[in-house]
Scaffold this active site. Structure first.
Site, PDB file in Angstrom:
ATOM      1  N   TRP A 361      30.975  37.043  45.538  1.00 24.18           N
ATOM      2  CA  TRP A 361      30.709  35.537  45.312  1.00 24.18           C
ATOM      3  C   TRP A 361      31.811  34.525  46.185  1.00 24.18           C
ATOM      4  CZ3 TRP A 361      32.747  31.887  41.425  1.00 24.18           C
ATOM      5  CH2 TRP A 361      33.867  32.171  40.977  1.00 24.18           C
ATOM      6  N   ASP A 362      32.986  35.133  46.229  1.00 19.06           N
ATOM      7  CA  ASP A 362      33.763  34.228  47.057  1.00 19.06           C
ATOM      8  C   ASP A 362      33.176  33.248  48.221  1.00 19.06           C
ATOM      9  OD1 ASP A 362      34.972  36.351  45.601  1.00 19.06           O
ATOM     10  OD2 ASP A 362      36.782  36.539  46.927  1.00 19.06           O
ATOM     11  N   GLU A 488      37.307  37.488  34.827  1.00 23.82           N
ATOM     12  CA  GLU A 488      37.152  39.155  34.839  1.00 23.82           C
ATOM     13  C   GLU A 488      38.090  39.813  33.738  1.00 23.82           C
ATOM     14  OE1 GLU A 488      38.001  40.031  38.745  1.00 23.82           O
ATOM     15  OE2 GLU A 488      36.253  38.920  39.625  1.00 23.82           O
ATOM     16  N   LYS A 591      41.782  35.273  33.164  1.00 25.84           N
ATOM     17  CA  LYS A 591      42.219  35.820  34.679  1.00 25.84           C
ATOM     18  C   LYS A 591      42.319  34.735  35.375  1.00 25.84           C
ATOM     19  CE  LYS A 591      41.721  39.286  38.241  1.00 25.84           C
ATOM     20  NZ  LYS A 591      40.888  40.288  38.815  1.00 25.84           N
ATOM     21  N   GLN A 592      41.098  34.011  35.675  1.00 25.79           N
ATOM     22  CA  GLN A 592      40.829  32.720  36.593  1.00 25.79           C
ATOM     23  C   GLN A 592      40.027  31.874  36.096  1.00 25.79           C
ATOM     24  OE1 GLN A 592      39.074  36.119  38.624  1.00 25.79           O
ATOM     25  NE2 GLN A 592      37.586  34.956  39.422  1.00 25.79           N
TER      26      GLN A 592
END
Length: 789
Positions: A361-362, A488, A591-592
């Site tokens: 998906w980046d 994630e 995580k992000q």
């Protein structure tokens, strides 16, 4: 970490003044060249020493099995791994009886530079052989942005103070020996001689080697031809075998004389076309390259990049390293997508085989926003690739028991390749990310033909997945249970806020475009009842909110979890290498950016106070173990008034590869973070948003930046935004009749070619104090690095 002392900070190029053998993998990635179809790692011309040899063709892969200790229904059966194809970069040199190898003899000078304005990688070497012959070697390499199948190398040698005999061996080599790139033995097996010879031909017009992969049955061809330029007598010979071909040029030179060889390369592949067709394709590409010649290819390259930079450049005043880094980032994002042409844009571009060369998906989330505003045709092509794999996505949805399309979490050619379903299959937000990219592109270009051709079908099939995945509860609220959001370290959660809001946007988009294109909607089987159901679900979407804390839980119940013991792990990042996922999934650790990404992409769903409180809360929990995080945190830090923190995060996003901040640049560059560096500056400090079809800006600069200027393309017009600490100036610069209507800090203004608009900036004050980060995860201070090196 790359030693910046040997990488001078220059605004328009990346240069190294000496060769660090222990940093070869990193430099090979940094100096990689690509056009989206062909990718050449920045290996030395002579091939050795090397860390990871790499020549890639977009989407050319081999299959490998994905066995499981415990199999489950719907698990993917095979994976896909990017193949290192026939290497055409090789040009070996013999000086009298000594091979040119920088590990032997004496190296007086070794300098390389990658120029962002020309796209050319230049190498300049002064070397004395073990036999005492001092020579100079200069090479220039390009991957053509105008002739998609073509790369070229100019190689010039000359003796300095003694006559010498030079033997240049220019080669094509298939199935090069590979270093160990993965602990997975299945990957090693796939990469062990993946190319099976089909045919080989040589003649006065060049050489062609054709190979085929065993499992994926893809056919590829590599061709080379040469031009020799020297004033002395020379001999030329050619040898062609199944897995290699060599053209040898021999000359004896006196000091002051030189031997110049131009090598033209062409690559092509297909899973459908015949051997004859592939051979003819690369032969035609070679002929075209020779017709242009080296000078013609370089001029075409410069013209292409001049046009790109005119509508894409970002100028940073007050931080030379950040200036260099953002142009490096833009250049590599351009290379990744410029000529991909309906093939995927991998997470590493074509700079390395990290993540097996897969697309995530980046692409839609971080790379396409840049391309949409700087090279919109490339963004459209990437979305057309998504449309090309739509049938596979629909098959995947059916396997999972859903309607519509379930796009793969990681893939090369459209099949799901993720064997870890909590982070892969359950991360359905990819569908909404694709829908968002479709609407972003249309908003920026007003390309109605694109919507009719592929856009509406993508919106409709992704919407249909959400309708079969979600449900209304007894109170009429619409829920999405058991999904994985961008974070994630949280998996299979109920009502992830980002996913719910993005799904609602997807549903609204699908309904709106169906009304806009009724005939196409009926072709796709969309009726008024389905449109109404999409609108009802979007209007009723459930968004969790913790009233006691005054923040949005990342997902239902998240703020009730125990907080992760950050002190115990402050020296153990990334956490995924030091703690089981089960523990991460059941605690408050991020995580992000996830909820914070929702406040960026779905900003109209939050008040200014909610954004500030959410940022304050999640900043303390986010460890940035993903390269996708710093850029998002930069944008939202700027929006809520923490401009100094945004500055630090923007620096981190931009320098992730040039400073090897995640210690894995050698596997390939982080395209999402490089794209995110643009977003950090343009969306963060420039305040760029598109809301309800309108372009808007709300600029603010941190202390330390003297100014920020950037250009974007909007509906055929090129807009330049120039920001200084007290004012912003908007101008358009591509034609006397050009104009753009936009919003500045909520005020609607019209900018014409003959009428720039200037507005004073209001000072931005944060609602809350600057929040701390988890121990050991504070961003590097941009100001301190700028001042202290």
């Amino acid at each position: 970490m790359i030693d910046r002392g040997h990488h001078p900070i220059e605004p328009w190029r990346l240069r190294e003044t000496r060769l660090a053998l222990d940093k070869l993998a990193q430099s090979e990635s940094l100096f990689a060249q690509s056009n989206g179809h062909i990718g050449l790692r920045g290996n030395l011309d002579e091939g050795e020493p090397y860390a990871i040899p790499g020549t890639y063709l977009n989407s050319f892969y081999e299959q490998r099995p994905l066995p499981y200790a415990e199999a489950g229904y719907g698990y993917p059966e095979s994976g896909q791994t990017l193949v290192d194809v026939t290497n055409g970069k090789l040009i070996r040199l013999m000086v009298d009886d000594s091979p040119f190898d920088i590990r032997y003899g004496y190296l007086t000078k070794h300098e390389r530079s990658l120029d962002f304005r020309t796209g050319i990688l230049e190498r300049d070497v002064d070397w004395t052989s073990p036999g005492g012959k001092r020579i100079k070697v200069r090479s220039r390499r390009l991957v053509s942005l105008t002739q998609r199948a073509v790369a070229a190398i100019e190689y010039v040698v000359e003796p300095v103070d003694q006559p010498a005999r030079f033997v240049i061996q220019s080669e094509l080599v298939a199935n090069e020996a590979q270093p160990k790139l993965s602990d997975d033995p299945r990957v090693a097996a796939v990469l062990d001689n993946p190319l099976k010879p089909v045919s080989h031909d040589g003649g006065e017009h060049g050489v062609v080697l054709i190979h085929r992969t065993t499992r994926s049955q893809q056919l590829m061809a590599a061709a080379m031809s040469h031009e020799v330029d020297t004033t002395v007598r020379y001999a030329m010979d050619q040898d062609v075998r199944e897995d290699w071909a060599r053209t040898t040029v021999i000359a004896h030179l006196q000091p002051g004389e030189s031997l110049r060889v131009v090598k033209y390369l062409a690559y092509g592949w297909s899973s459908l076309r015949s051997e004859t067709a592939i051979r003819d394709q690369v032969a035609a590409a070679i002929a075209s390259a020779q017709f242009s010649g080296w000078d013609g290819l370089t001029k075409q390259q410069v013209d292409f990049l001049d046009d790109f930079w005119d509508g894409a450049d970002v100028e940073v005043q007050g931080h030379p390293e950040l200036q260099q880094a953002v142009r490096f980032a833009l250049f590599h994002v351009l290379q990744a997508g410029a000529r991909a042409e309906r093939r995927a844009i991998p997470s590493k571009g074509l700079t390395g085989a990290g993540y097996d060369g897969h697309t995530f998906w980046d692409t839609e989330g971080f790379v396409l926003p840049v391309l949409t505003y700087t090279m919109p045709d490339a963004a459209a092509d990437a979305l057309r690739w998504r449309h090309s794999i739509l049938e596979l996505a629909k098959e995947r949805a059916e396997v999972l028991g859903f309607k519509g399309a379930a796009f793969p979490w990681r893939t090369i050619r459209g099949q799901e390749c993720s064997g870890y379903w909590p982070a892969g299959t359950a991360a359905f937000h990819l569908n909404a990310d694709i829908a968002e990219a479709v609407m972003r592109y249309h908003t920026a270009t007003a390309d109605d033909g694109f919507l009719e051709e592929v856009g509406l079908e993508l919106l409709a099939e992704t919407a249909r997945l959400w309708m079969s995945l979600g449900h209304h509860d007894r109170e009429g609220r619409w829920h999405l249970p058991g999904v994985t959001g961008p974070d994630e370290y949280s998996a299979v959660a109920d009502d992830n806020v980002f996913t719910n809001l993005m799904a609602a946007r997807n549903l609204r988009f699908a309904a709106e475009v169906s009304v806009k294109l009724p005939a196409r909607a009926r072709e796709l089987g969309i009726d008024a009842e389905e449109e109404a159901a999409w609108r009802d679900a979007a209007a009723a979407v459930y968004v969790p909110y913790d009233k006691d804390l005054g923040v949005h839980p990342q997902s239902e119940g998240f703020t009730g979890y125990a907080v992760w013991d950050f002190d115990a792990y402050k020296d153990k990042y990334p956490l995924l290498l030091h703690a089981p996922y089960f523990q991460l999934y059941r605690t408050q650790v991020v995580k992000q950016a996830d909820l914070i990404l929702a406040t960026f992409w779905c900003g109209d769903a939050f008040t200014a106070e909610e954004k500030a409180r959410n940022f304050d809360y999640y900043e303390r929990l986010t460890v940035r173990d993903s390269s996708l995080s710093a850029c998002v945190q930069a944008v939202m830090a700027a929006e809520v008034g923490h401009l100094d923190l945004a500055y630090d995060y923007a620096y981190e996003a931009a320098l992730i590869d040039m400073r090897n901040l995640h210690h894995n640049t050698g596997d390939g560059l982080h395209m999402a973070s490089l794209g995110g560096a643009w977003s950090a500056l343009v969306c963060g400090f420039g305040g760029l948003r598109d809301r309800d079809g309108h372009l808007s800006f709300d600029p603010a600069l941190p202390i330390g930046l003297g100014g920020l200027s950037f250009s974007i393309r909007w509906r055929g017009v090129r807009l330049k935004v120039e920001i200084d600490p007290v004012a912003v100036k908007y101008t358009v610069h591509n034609g006397p009749d050009a104009e753009i209507t936009l919003r500045h800090a909520g005020e609607e203004i019209t900018v014409r070619a003959d009428k720039p608009v200037v507005r004073t900036l209001e000072k931005r004050r944060p609602l809350l104090p600057r929040p701390p980060q988890p121990p050991g995860r504070e961003p590097r201070p941009a100001m301190a690095i700028n001042e202290g090196g």
